[in-house]
Structure formats: structure tokens, C-alpha cells
Design a protein around this motif. Sequence first.
Motif, PDB file in Angstrom:
ATOM      1  N   THR A  92      79.585  44.596 -36.908  1.00 31.20           N
ATOM      2  CA  THR A  92      79.073  42.506 -36.447  1.00 31.20           C
ATOM      3  C   THR A  92      79.839  42.262 -35.957  1.00 31.20           C
ATOM      4  O   THR A  92      81.043  42.414 -36.608  1.00 31.20           O
ATOM      5  CB  THR A  92      77.974  42.074 -37.894  1.00 31.20           C
ATOM      6  OG1 THR A  92      79.099  41.167 -38.786  1.00 31.20           O
ATOM      7  CG2 THR A  92      77.023  42.566 -38.418  1.00 31.20           C
ATOM      8  N   GLN A  93      79.764  41.033 -35.257  1.00 31.37           N
ATOM      9  CA  GLN A  93      80.415  40.122 -34.809  1.00 31.37           C
ATOM     10  C   GLN A  93      80.587  38.752 -36.245  1.00 31.37           C
ATOM     11  O   GLN A  93      79.861  39.214 -37.267  1.00 31.37           O
ATOM     12  CB  GLN A  93      79.985  39.178 -34.006  1.00 31.37           C
ATOM     13  CG  GLN A  93      80.407  37.743 -33.494  1.00 31.37           C
ATOM     14  CD  GLN A  93      81.712  37.892 -32.115  1.00 31.37           C
ATOM     15  OE1 GLN A  93      82.554  38.222 -33.411  1.00 31.37           O
ATOM     16  NE2 GLN A  93      81.817  38.565 -31.729  1.00 31.37           N
ATOM     17  N   PHE A  94      81.690  38.217 -35.895  1.00 28.40           N
ATOM     18  CA  PHE A  94      82.126  37.721 -37.245  1.00 28.40           C
ATOM     19  C   PHE A  94      81.086  36.666 -37.490  1.00 28.40           C
ATOM     20  O   PHE A  94      80.318  35.968 -36.928  1.00 28.40           O
ATOM     21  CB  PHE A  94      83.651  36.804 -37.395  1.00 28.40           C
ATOM     22  CG  PHE A  94      84.024  36.415 -36.616  1.00 28.40           C
ATOM     23  CD1 PHE A  94      83.547  34.674 -37.243  1.00 28.40           C
ATOM     24  CD2 PHE A  94      83.922  36.257 -35.470  1.00 28.40           C
ATOM     25  CE1 PHE A  94      84.032  34.004 -35.924  1.00 28.40           C
ATOM     26  CE2 PHE A  94      84.489  35.540 -33.864  1.00 28.40           C
ATOM     27  CZ  PHE A  94      84.024  33.622 -34.605  1.00 28.40           C
ATOM     28  N   PHE A  95      80.845  36.176 -38.997  1.00 30.70           N
ATOM     29  CA  PHE A  95      80.109  34.637 -38.815  1.00 30.70           C
ATOM     30  C   PHE A  95      80.447  34.403 -40.530  1.00 30.70           C
ATOM     31  O   PHE A  95      81.689  34.530 -40.618  1.00 30.70           O
ATOM     32  CB  PHE A  95      78.424  35.119 -39.719  1.00 30.70           C
ATOM     33  CG  PHE A  95      78.810  36.597 -40.865  1.00 30.70           C
ATOM     34  CD1 PHE A  95      78.498  36.283 -42.418  1.00 30.70           C
ATOM     35  CD2 PHE A  95      79.244  38.268 -40.341  1.00 30.70           C
ATOM     36  CE1 PHE A  95      78.710  37.536 -43.154  1.00 30.70           C
ATOM     37  CE2 PHE A  95      79.027  38.827 -40.906  1.00 30.70           C
ATOM     38  CZ  PHE A  95      79.450  38.876 -42.923  1.00 30.70           C
ATOM     39  N   PHE A  96      79.965  32.874 -39.930  1.00 29.34           N
ATOM     40  CA  PHE A  96      81.037  32.546 -41.587  1.00 29.34           C
ATOM     41  C   PHE A  96      79.606  32.421 -42.868  1.00 29.34           C
ATOM     42  O   PHE A  96      80.691  31.530 -44.211  1.00 29.34           O
ATOM     43  CB  PHE A  96      81.172  30.791 -40.592  1.00 29.34           C
ATOM     44  CG  PHE A  96      81.707  30.807 -39.926  1.00 29.34           C
ATOM     45  CD1 PHE A  96      83.288  31.839 -39.987  1.00 29.34           C
ATOM     46  CD2 PHE A  96      81.088  30.413 -39.016  1.00 29.34           C
ATOM     47  CE1 PHE A  96      84.093  31.594 -39.452  1.00 29.34           C
ATOM     48  CE2 PHE A  96      82.349  30.220 -38.035  1.00 29.34           C
ATOM     49  CZ  PHE A  96      83.490  30.736 -37.813  1.00 29.34           C
ATOM     50  N   VAL A 118      78.471  27.508 -36.760  1.00 28.97           N
ATOM     51  CA  VAL A 118      79.914  26.991 -37.426  1.00 28.97           C
ATOM     52  C   VAL A 118      79.131  26.159 -38.408  1.00 28.97           C
ATOM     53  O   VAL A 118      78.450  24.686 -37.631  1.00 28.97           O
ATOM     54  CB  VAL A 118      80.967  26.328 -36.148  1.00 28.97           C
ATOM     55  CG1 VAL A 118      81.849  25.382 -37.752  1.00 28.97           C
ATOM     56  CG2 VAL A 118      81.428  27.277 -35.343  1.00 28.97           C
ATOM     57  N   PRO A 119      78.809  25.489 -39.295  1.00 31.06           N
ATOM     58  CA  PRO A 119      78.215  24.877 -40.810  1.00 31.06           C
ATOM     59  C   PRO A 119      79.415  24.264 -40.361  1.00 31.06           C
ATOM     60  O   PRO A 119      80.449  23.598 -40.739  1.00 31.06           O
ATOM     61  CB  PRO A 119      77.986  25.386 -41.411  1.00 31.06           C
ATOM     62  CG  PRO A 119      78.644  26.956 -41.844  1.00 31.06           C
ATOM     63  CD  PRO A 119      79.078  27.505 -40.521  1.00 31.06           C
ATOM     64  N   ALA A 120      78.391  22.318 -40.392  1.00 35.36           N
ATOM     65  CA  ALA A 120      79.145  21.200 -40.964  1.00 35.36           C
ATOM     66  C   ALA A 120      80.308  20.976 -41.985  1.00 35.36           C
ATOM     67  O   ALA A 120      81.563  20.682 -41.669  1.00 35.36           O
ATOM     68  CB  ALA A 120      77.866  19.729 -40.883  1.00 35.36           C
ATOM     69  N   TRP A 121      79.665  21.926 -43.339  1.00 32.97           N
ATOM     70  CA  TRP A 121      80.843  22.166 -44.221  1.00 32.97           C
ATOM     71  C   TRP A 121      81.524  22.601 -43.875  1.00 32.97           C
ATOM     72  O   TRP A 121      82.942  22.211 -44.328  1.00 32.97           O
ATOM     73  CB  TRP A 121      80.180  22.783 -45.873  1.00 32.97           C
ATOM     74  CG  TRP A 121      79.594  24.096 -45.288  1.00 32.97           C
ATOM     75  CD1 TRP A 121      78.513  24.807 -44.869  1.00 32.97           C
ATOM     76  CD2 TRP A 121      80.681  25.754 -45.079  1.00 32.97           C
ATOM     77  NE1 TRP A 121      78.022  25.654 -44.490  1.00 32.97           N
ATOM     78  CE2 TRP A 121      79.474  26.269 -45.515  1.00 32.97           C
ATOM     79  CE3 TRP A 121      81.374  24.585 -46.527  1.00 32.97           C
ATOM     80  CZ2 TRP A 121      80.541  28.019 -45.338  1.00 32.97           C
ATOM     81  CZ3 TRP A 121      82.577  26.222 -46.437  1.00 32.97           C
ATOM     82  CH2 TRP A 121      81.128  27.575 -46.156  1.00 32.97           C
ATOM     83  N   LEU A 122      81.825  24.013 -42.929  1.00 28.16           N
ATOM     84  CA  LEU A 122      83.041  24.146 -43.046  1.00 28.16           C
ATOM     85  C   LEU A 122      83.963  23.522 -42.110  1.00 28.16           C
ATOM     86  O   LEU A 122      85.061  23.683 -42.103  1.00 28.16           O
ATOM     87  CB  LEU A 122      83.266  25.428 -42.281  1.00 28.16           C
ATOM     88  CG  LEU A 122      83.430  26.597 -42.059  1.00 28.16           C
ATOM     89  CD1 LEU A 122      84.030  26.814 -43.847  1.00 28.16           C
ATOM     90  CD2 LEU A 122      83.312  27.766 -40.966  1.00 28.16           C
TER      91      LEU A 122
END
Length: 289
Positions: free
Chosen positions: A169-173, A218-222
Motif C-alpha cells: 500500500t501507499q503510506f498512511f498515518f 493528514v489528520p489535524a492531530w498529527l
Amino acid sequence: MPVPSVSFEVFPPRSIDASFKLWETAQALAPLAPRFFSVTYGAGGTTRDLTHDAAYTLHNTSGLPVAAHLTCVGASRAETLATAQRFAKAGVTDIVALRGDAPEGSQGFEPHPEGFANSVELIEALAASGQFTLRVGAYPEKHPEAASQKANIDWLKAKIDAGASEAITQFFFEAETFLRFRDDCAAAGIDAPIVPGILPITNWTSARKFALRCGTSVPAWLDQAFEAAIRDDRHDLLATALCTELCSDLLDEGVDSFHFYTLNRPDLTREVCHALGVTQSITGVRNVA
């Protein structure tokens, strides 16, 4: 905690200094006994010869399996298959078969007039030769060019049905992103292994830009976490902790293999692997701690 198997992606060098960096990366990570190293292919097929040379050198110096990327961009069918045969002649019979990115400045992917129209056609041709182990890319979130996530998954199934044995897979957070995708793939009848692609974040600014370009949320917390970490000079500490936690969460859900995008910077990847129990012994043989 179970110890996962690992593989590593590197890119071919474009300079003498970069050649040394690639060799240092291989030296640092080979003792972890990866399933394979994969060597990328530049946008528009711009590193075709470099990819071949890097794959050949890595395979012969490390003694490890090497998977060479191969794309459809900028080449005829005959030229693409000739490149595949060059890989095979060099002892590299693992291929990551991809459509590929269009050259920079272009309006998007356009098939070569005598080339493969898409990755499924490429996979079918490679599979027909019976020479290669084929892996393909997968998007846990909707591909920027896909009509929907269902269409995204249907296309992955077509690639597996065409002859691929595994997807990366492509990367994810966030772990939930991959786990939801894995469930949706199973529901669609995909039974080939789907290996999560993991990006240890060596530079948040660059990683964020790349994520937005390839459709990774891109989650806000990150954003907030890295903003604070950079201010306090704790970027690498945070990156290591987050990557290790992501992999640990996936391990808890039955994931048993990871593919790390190293960017030819091995230190953070090696630290995460060590934290997951993937280590080396004094003799250089992988030790399952």
C-alpha cells in the motif's frame, strides 16, 4: 508481541554521493533479513537504467532478494518487456509492476502509442512469461484519479487477477485507515496478501507535501504534534514513537509484514524495526527477540 517480517524500499542514486548513501542504507538494513529490497523507478521512466544498475548491484552485493519497480510510462511494450528481461538476466525476478507517474510538467498519464495502456496489461504480459514474482501498488485511501474507493478496490482486484501475488500500500498515518481497507478488500474477494507501506517521517514538511499530492489524509492531530515537536527539537523522537505505535497497532490486528519507505535514510527505519523486535545477532543473522 509477534515479530513481523519486513521489506525496504530504496531509490536509485543519481550521483556518487547518493551511491554511497544507498550502499550505507543497504549495509544498515540488510542484517535485519528483509524479505526483499525494492528499487523505485523515476517518474516518466527517467531512472530506467539507474534502477537496473542499482537492483543488480544490491542483489549481488547483499545476497538478498531485490524487487525492481517497472512502469508503463514512456516506453513501448517491446521496450518495457526488454527491460524486464534485463532484470531477469541480472538475477532480479521480483518486480513491482506499476502504471507509473507521468513526467513532471505533463497533464497526466498518457500511454505510449505502442505501450501498455495500464498496469493490468503490464501485469498480464509479465505473468504470461512465467518468470517473475509480481507485486503491485494499492491505495488504502482513494487514488487521486479513481472515481471512488470502490473503483479503487475493483482495480486492485483486477491487478491481482491479472497475475500479481501481493500488494503493497501507499503510506498512511492511522492504523484504522489500513484496517478498513483490508476489510473492504476481503469483502471484494481479494485474498492476496496486502502489506502496509510504512513511512518513517524523517522530515515532516516533505512528508506532508507528498501525502497531499498522493491522496493520503493528514489528520489535524498529527499536524499539531509535529508543530510542537519541531518547536521543541523533538522531531525524530516523535517520528520514531508514532511509527512504532502505528506498527504495533497493526500487529495487534494480525498484520505480520511491513514495507518501509526508507528514502535512503536507514536510521529511523532501523530504530522502529528494533522497537518491534526485528533485530540482528552478532553474526549478522536476524534474531527474533
